[in-house]
Design a protein around this motif. Sequence first.
Motif, PDB file in Angstrom:
ATOM      1  N   ASN A  29       0.717  -1.322   0.011  1.00  0.00           N
ATOM      2  CA  ASN A  29       0.005   0.028  -0.120  1.00  0.00           C
ATOM      3  C   ASN A  29       0.960   1.284  -0.098  1.00  0.00           C
ATOM      4  N   SER A  53      -0.644   4.667  -3.227  1.00  0.00           N
ATOM      5  CA  SER A  53      -1.335   5.248  -1.810  1.00  0.00           C
ATOM      6  C   SER A  53      -2.235   6.316  -2.272  1.00  0.00           C
ATOM      7  N   ASN A  73      -6.552  -3.497  -3.528  1.00  0.00           N
ATOM      8  CA  ASN A  73      -5.953  -3.277  -2.266  1.00  0.00           C
ATOM      9  C   ASN A  73      -5.977  -4.770  -1.315  1.00  0.00           C
TER      10      ASN A  73
END
Length: 127
Positions: A29, A53, A73
């Motif tokens: 991430n 991000s 994600n």
Amino acid sequence: VQLQASGGGLVQAGDSLTLTCVASGRPINTYAMSWFRQAPGKEREFVSAINWSSGVTYYADSVKGRFSISRNNGKSTVSLQMDKLEPEDTAVYYCAARYGSAFRPWDLTQRPTYDVWGQGTLVTVSS
């Protein structure tokens, strides 16, 4: 982190194909992820990138409007949706990663930025 690319194949001009890159080993991430490609006898070139991000995306002019990069994600995957494929898109496609989020847009289009590479998946587009 390790990268595994898949989804390549033989298609006809005008068809669509989706490539997937699965990341493993650590959370991604805070990585920048990208796709590059290398056609026979040519240098490896930038295709698309995503700042994980922020979600901001970047595309090479040659694929803008036809390709779309996205992230998942939960599955730690990044996909490249390729529409309206052309014979000129024939190449081995590689996914790449670099830890961090504070990149200049230009940096994300440059091969030396990335220090982790997948093994490549072949896309062949027939005319």
